[in-house]
Motif scaffolding. Structure first.
Motif, PDB file in Angstrom:
ATOM      1  N   ILE B 321      37.159  43.287  30.581  1.00  0.00           N
ATOM      2  CA  ILE B 321      38.304  42.445  30.324  1.00  0.00           C
ATOM      3  C   ILE B 321      39.501  43.219  30.425  1.00  0.00           C
ATOM      4  CG2 ILE B 321      39.423  40.303  29.543  1.00  0.00           C
ATOM      5  CD1 ILE B 321      36.878  39.600  28.438  1.00  0.00           C
ATOM      6  N   ARG B 322      39.571  43.814  29.100  1.00  0.00           N
ATOM      7  CA  ARG B 322      40.789  44.862  29.040  1.00  0.00           C
ATOM      8  C   ARG B 322      40.928  45.866  30.095  1.00  0.00           C
ATOM      9  NH1 ARG B 322      42.439  45.352  23.460  1.00  0.00           N
ATOM     10  NH2 ARG B 322      40.830  44.269  22.147  1.00  0.00           N
ATOM     11  N   ARG B 323      39.946  46.278  30.824  1.00  0.00           N
ATOM     12  CA  ARG B 323      40.197  47.212  31.842  1.00  0.00           C
ATOM     13  C   ARG B 323      40.731  46.202  33.049  1.00  0.00           C
ATOM     14  NH1 ARG B 323      40.645  50.727  33.847  1.00  0.00           N
ATOM     15  NH2 ARG B 323      38.652  51.754  34.564  1.00  0.00           N
ATOM     16  N   ALA B 324      40.274  45.211  33.153  1.00  0.00           N
ATOM     17  CA  ALA B 324      40.604  44.197  34.375  1.00  0.00           C
ATOM     18  C   ALA B 324      42.027  43.895  34.120  1.00  0.00           C
ATOM     19  CB  ALA B 324      39.685  43.040  34.575  1.00  0.00           C
ATOM     20  N   ILE B 325      42.638  43.658  33.134  1.00  0.00           N
ATOM     21  CA  ILE B 325      43.929  43.261  32.956  1.00  0.00           C
ATOM     22  C   ILE B 325      44.852  44.354  32.523  1.00  0.00           C
ATOM     23  CG2 ILE B 325      43.363  40.982  32.239  1.00  0.00           C
ATOM     24  CD1 ILE B 325      43.800  41.785  29.450  1.00  0.00           C
ATOM     25  N   GLY B 326      44.559  45.432  32.941  1.00  0.00           N
ATOM     26  CA  GLY B 326      45.359  46.696  32.995  1.00  0.00           C
ATOM     27  C   GLY B 326      45.350  47.819  32.239  1.00  0.00           C
ATOM     28  N   ALA B 327      44.288  47.668  31.226  1.00  0.00           N
ATOM     29  CA  ALA B 327      44.041  48.900  30.350  1.00  0.00           C
ATOM     30  C   ALA B 327      43.711  50.122  31.054  1.00  0.00           C
ATOM     31  CB  ALA B 327      43.097  48.820  29.180  1.00  0.00           C
ATOM     32  N   THR B 328      44.134  51.184  30.877  1.00  0.00           N
ATOM     33  CA  THR B 328      43.716  52.630  31.519  1.00  0.00           C
ATOM     34  C   THR B 328      42.395  53.086  30.814  1.00  0.00           C
ATOM     35  OG1 THR B 328      45.140  54.010  30.204  1.00  0.00           O
ATOM     36  CG2 THR B 328      45.918  53.083  32.375  1.00  0.00           C
ATOM     37  N   PRO B 410      35.478  47.505  35.063  1.00  0.00           N
ATOM     38  CA  PRO B 410      36.086  46.256  34.920  1.00  0.00           C
ATOM     39  C   PRO B 410      35.116  44.954  35.548  1.00  0.00           C
ATOM     40  CG  PRO B 410      37.782  47.509  36.217  1.00  0.00           C
ATOM     41  CD  PRO B 410      36.532  48.398  35.725  1.00  0.00           C
TER      42      PRO B 410
END
Lengths: 238, 417
Positions: B321-328, B410
């Motif tokens: 989820i974190r990756r999907a919403i923009g975490a590198t 993601p």
């Protein structure tokens, strides 16, 4: 140029047996459209959504998002595009369980490096828009499905994306909340002009959108204009 | 976007760690215990070494002591089993024949004496006759007055330096006892000093029980003639005692018709050897302490790494989820490693703090008269070293799980839970 422009997109999964999921997809979606992608399970609609959302790569063809070619991006670039251009809404909400509603909504801004205070204000603003400000400090497991999905929508909106990608947004909701959520999406499309793409296999949900793209066996089938919302005999959700 | 370290990042880390409190606690406990053991053992080892050194306090570390005993070998017509004694002449003999020696000093001692002052009695005292130069062998820690000097000895004065216990029993009111008289075996001696020495290494019994009188006075008062009991000598700077002892033995034995190879007849104690043994012992003990401590710590760190691995697997969806919403990926890597560092550091620091507290307690416990006997405490820089070591170990422990977390796509978040 259209906001989203796909040309000859091919995608094959190589998990043991090669599986050709997308077979030359050509698709244009203009700014401000409210579109649904329909198809049976295994038709490749989720894969298409993943490619649209820069969550997955494609093998051949081209994908232009707002004029930028989305191909062979580094993970960092992909993350940045996702963060700034696209808001995601998932079937299973995908809220982080140990964070409160407002913290969940804040999260995309955290990764943008927005200061804490400003982030919090914005998140509260968006929760308020969703009518959830009294629930801001509740954890996801203390909320109903509809509330959770509205938190997820607030989280998708907070980065002010150009596109919202919704993967079966009503899949885990009862019909009443489904109507509410779809109404909310419709309102966002009309009032804020956000491009919204909904992936679904339910006719009723698709009927709420202005354009229905049918996908079958990895190819685009019929594209229905549905501005009068009378597809499926103007059926109600479920 | 780069890795930021601010309250936000820290809150993210704390949130993740506190979510599974008991697991974080148990994981951290491994590191805590490792650091605790390491610090406690090294501090304790230091303290015990110092305590042992205290026992040697005031005792010249390059001393050799000779002591005449029954012969065990026949020599020059004498049968074995002969009793013999060293004499006062041996002092000059050694001194003249061996210029490498610094001090050569004889002593005599008489045990089980009762010392009386007025109607106060101190029993089980040791009367010991020495010369002024004996102070170079066993340094007195004078609380009051002075030590025996050459004039005392030459004039056979009836003066004495008393030990701590004798002083405490005879002068319960405290204060300077110098000039007061005490009686031993019917003879009166005036006190000229109080020796506060209490080291565990003593010649002729505990220094606290001693009544030191001039040796000439002792020989006269107890009819000892020319005999002496012990002959103590120290080597000059730059000489190794072990190189000198065979010649000293030879000189003494020849003068008394004793076989120089008869080790029983002339007992020889070389303190340098003993100090060497103790030193090596502590080197070994230290090595074992670090081996055990670091081993335990390493086991703890492996535990952290292991649990982080499990945690990453469990949090696949969350990370997705974190990756999907923009975490590198780098942000994810940073978060997992930071979690590992924080866990390791917090656990390790509490280990340091706890061991410091325990060692402080030990110090209080061994304190006597408010004077610190030995520093058990971990040195500041050792603690700092341990802390930075912990940070490094935290990174190492977090590396593998973080790399695994980085590989989470993601898309994984979208799969149904």
């Amino acid at each position: 140029m259209a906001l989203i422009e796909l040309k000859g997109i091919n995608k094959t999964y190589n998990n043991g047996q090669p599986l050709h999921v997308l077979k030359g997809i050509d698709l244009q979606i203009e700014r401000g459209e409210f579109v649904s992608i329909m198809g049976a399970s295994g038709s490749g609609k989720s894969t298409l959504l993943n490619i649209l959302g820069i969550l997955d790569n494609y093998d051949s063809g081209s994908y232009h998002l707002d004029g930028t070619l989305i191909k062979d991006l580094t993970e960092k670039q992909a993350a940045d595009y996702r963060n700034r251009m696209i808001g995601f809404i998932f079937q299973s909400f995908n809220l982080i369980g140990f964070k409160t509603a407002v913290e969940n909504v804040e999260l995309p801004l955290y990764y943008q490096g927005v200061p804490r205070k400003k982030r919090h204000e914005l998140a509260m603003e968006y929760l308020d828009k969703m009518g959830l400000s009294p629930w801001a400090h509740h954890f996801p497991n203390e909320m109903s499905g509809g509330q959770k999905q509205r938190v997820a929508i607030a989280r998708a909106l907070i980065t002010q994306p150009q596109i919202i990608l919704a993967d079966e947004p009503t899949g885990a909701l009862d019909s009443k909340t489904s109507v509410e959520v779809m109404g909310l999406l419709k309102q966002l499309n009309k009032e804020d002009g956000i491009t919204i793409i909904v992936v679904t296999h339910e006719g009723g949900v698709a009927n709420e959108t202005d354009k229905i793209i049918h996908i079958k066996d990895g190819m685009i089938g019929e594209i229905e204009e549905n501005t009068r919302h009378d597809a499926w005999g103007g059926s109600i959700i479920k | 976007m780069k890795l930021r370290f601010d309250t936000d990042t820290f809150r993210e880390i704390l949130d993740s760690l506190l979510r599974n409190k008991s697991r974080s606690f148990l994981t951290g406990f491994g590191v805590f215990w490792g650091v605790f053991m390491l610090m406690l053992l090294s501090g304790g080892g230091r303290g015990f070494k110092q305590m042992l050194n205290n026992e040697f306090e005031g005792f010249a570390q390059n001393t050799c002591i000779l002591f005449a005993n029954q012969t065990s070998k026949p020599y020059k017509g004498f049968k074995e089993g002969r009793f013999w004694e060293m004499t006062y002449d041996d002092v000059d003999r050694l001194k003249n024949l061996m210029p490498e020696l610094e001090t050569v000093s004889p002593t005599v001692a008489l045990w089980g004496k009762t010392v009386v002052r007025g109607d106060v009695v101190s029993s089980r005292a040791v009367v010991k006759g020495t010369r002024a130069d004996y102070a170079l062998i066993e340094t007195p820690k004078l609380k009051y007055g002075r030590y025996i000097n050459d004039t005392d000895n030459a004039q056979e004065r009836k003066v004495c330096v008393i030990g701590k216990r004798v002083y405490n029993e005879l002068f319960p009111e405290g204060g300077d006892p110098c000039g007061q008289r005490i009686r031993i075996d019917g003879a009166y001696y005036s006190v000229i000093g109080v020796n506060w020495n209490e080291g565990g290494i003593n010649i002729n019994g505990n220094a606290a029980d001693m009544v030191i009188i001039p040796i000439n006075q002792a020989r006269k008062a107890y009819n000892l003639g020319n005999a002496i009991q012990l002959l103590c000598f120290t080597a000059k700077e730059g000489f190794v005692m072990s190189d000198l002892t065979p010649r000293a033995r030879e000189i003494i034995c020849r003068a008394h018709y004793v076989d120089p190879t008869d080790e029983q007849a002339l007992f020889l104690l070389n303190t340098q050897l003993i100090f060497g043994i103790v030193d090596n012992l502590f080197k070994g003990v230290n090595f074992i302490i670090w081996l055990i401590g670091l081993g335990t710590l390493l086991a703890g760190v492996v535990g952290v790494s292991n649990i982080m691995m499990v945690s990453v697997r469990e949090r696949t969806t969350e990370i997705g989820i974190r990756r999907a919403i923009g975490a590198t990926p780098r942000q994810i890597l940073g978060q997992i490693i930071s979690e590992s560092i924080v866990l390791t550091l917090v656990a390790g620091m509490s280990g340091i703090v706890f061991s410091v507290l325990i060692l402080y307690g030990v110090e209080l416990g061994t304190m006597e008269d408010g004077i610190l006997e030995a520093p058990f405490q971990v040195p500041f820089w050792t603690a700092m070293l341990a802390a930075s070591l912990l940070a490094v170990l935290g990174v190492v422990a977090g590396l593998m799980p973080a790399l695994r977390a980085m590989r989470i796509k993601p898309v994984d978040a979208m799969r149904d839970e």
